[in-house]
Enzyme design. Structure first.
Site, PDB file in Angstrom:
ATOM      1  N   TRP A 230      77.954  46.222  28.242  1.00  0.00           N
ATOM      2  CA  TRP A 230      76.814  46.040  27.332  1.00  0.00           C
ATOM      3  C   TRP A 230      76.017  44.795  27.724  1.00  0.00           C
ATOM      4  CZ3 TRP A 230      75.447  41.952  24.138  1.00  0.00           C
ATOM      5  CH2 TRP A 230      74.360  42.187  23.286  1.00  0.00           C
ATOM      6  N   GLY A 249      76.313  51.052  24.869  1.00  0.00           N
ATOM      7  CA  GLY A 249      77.339  50.601  23.940  1.00  0.00           C
ATOM      8  C   GLY A 249      76.756  49.874  22.739  1.00  0.00           C
ATOM      9  N   ASP A 250      75.454  49.702  22.744  1.00  0.00           N
ATOM     10  CA  ASP A 250      74.791  48.926  21.705  1.00  0.00           C
ATOM     11  C   ASP A 250      74.781  49.675  20.363  1.00  0.00           C
ATOM     12  OD1 ASP A 250      72.594  46.531  21.484  1.00  0.00           O
ATOM     13  OD2 ASP A 250      72.099  48.215  20.193  1.00  0.00           O
ATOM     14  N   VAL A 251      75.329  49.029  19.355  1.00  0.00           N
ATOM     15  CA  VAL A 251      75.429  49.672  18.047  1.00  0.00           C
ATOM     16  C   VAL A 251      74.053  50.029  17.477  1.00  0.00           C
ATOM     17  CG1 VAL A 251      76.195  49.408  15.669  1.00  0.00           C
ATOM     18  CG2 VAL A 251      77.589  48.542  17.520  1.00  0.00           C
TER      19      VAL A 251
END
Length: 307
Positions: A230, A249-251
């Site tokens: 990320w 992977g970034d929320v």
DNA sequence: ATCCAGGCTCCTG
DNA sequence: CAGGAGCATGGA
């Protein structure tokens, strides 16, 4: 208010280029702590060849007019290069309009002319990404502000005092406790100092990253402790000016993609990558567009933050 | 108190 | 290679 720019260099962005949207995004982003954003002006202190200087960029007078930039005593070419990098002015974004994906098209349609604004150095982008890992952005911004205030140089200018981002040299000398005092977790303190030392010791050569492939840059970054996928992808997007980086992977991105594609939940990293194949080779732009869609969602309308 | 927030490392199957 | 535990912080 923008002061008169004697001696300014003009930079003509490739249209569409939405200066107002770019500034609006910076203005409402908590991560904007060193920059001063006015109606149509961006200012911050940067290191140019090791020396502090104030960069001022004033927006176009007419819709497709040039930006006007000053950077104390620097050659026009240097100013051009910096501004062009920071605001990605030379990028041709026309192909984005042809991407055949309704969810993407809706997100991008709301921000044509937007750009992934760059941080001035790979070091700053990396440190900021580490600081922001797994904590809410408002708190991350406070950590960054404290970090800069405690360890960054000050630059006095006619427009006021500006703080520079701390140099790797300054941070490499620190002990973990110095950053823990600023509410960094022990891990983050260690990671940030570790990156600074890697740069000072030549283990990581930030400038060289501009000249290698995306995969090579990712590998070199991920070799650093505290830098996972990320973070490395974020650095490509925000520090290296890559157009096709995807921090899957970034929320926040997972949230936006989950909503945009009607999943009714967060998209998984694998799903983001799968959808993302349709956004290539402009996945950085897709990322900032979806980030912006989150902010718009929260604000109940367009015009909020992204980086 | 509990869960979340713009993850990472290290360790299992 | 995929998945999970443990790690640290402050906020809602």
């Amino acid at each position: 208010m923008s002061e008169p720019l004697s001696n300014s260099t003009s930079v003509s962005p490739r249209p569409p280029f939405a200066w107002g949207m770019i500034l609006g995004s910076l203005r409402s982003s908590p991560g904007t702590v060193l920059e001063r954003i006015d109606d149509d002006t961006y200012q911050r202190a940067v290191h140019v060849a090791g020396a502090p200087a104030l960069l001022t960029v004033v927006g176009p007078a007419s819709p497709e007019g040039p930006l006007s930039a000053t950077l104390d005593g620097c050659h026009p070419e240097v100013v051009q290069r910096l501004v062009s990098h920071l605001f990605q002015t030379a990028v041709d974004t026309s192909a984005l309009d042809a991407i055949d994906d309704p969810a993407f098209a809706q997100a991008w349609g709301a921000c044509r002319g937007f750009r992934p604004v760059q941080l001035p150095s790979v070091w700053e982008a990396t440190a900021w990404a580490i600081i922001g890992q797994q904590i809410n952005v408002a708190f991350a911004a406070r950590c960054k502000a404290a970090f800069c205030a405690a360890h960054g140089q000050q630059l006095e200018t006619p427009s006021g005092t500006f703080t520079l981002f701390p140099t790797p040299e300054a941070i490499a000398r620190l002990e973990e406790a110095a950053l823990q005092a600023l509410q960094f977790s022990r891990q983050k303190a260690r990671y940030v100092i570790g990156v600074a030392r890697a740069i000072v010791e030549g283990v990581l050569e930030p400038d060289a990253l501009h000249a290698v492939t995306a995969d090579e840059a990712l590998d070199r970054l991920m070799a650093l402790k505290g830098v996972g996928r990320w973070t490395a992808e974020y650095v490509l997007l925000r520090g290296l000016g890559h157009q096709d980086a995807l921090p899957a992977g970034d929320v926040a991105l997972q949230k936006a993609v989950g909503r945009a594609y009607g999943l009714g939940r967060l998209a998984t990293e694998a799903e983001v990558r799968a959808y993302g194949q349709g956004w290539a080779p402009y996945r950085s732009y897709a990322t900032i567009a979806f980030w912006r869609s989150n902010a718009a969602q929260r604000a109940g309308g367009p015009g909020a933050s992204a980086p």
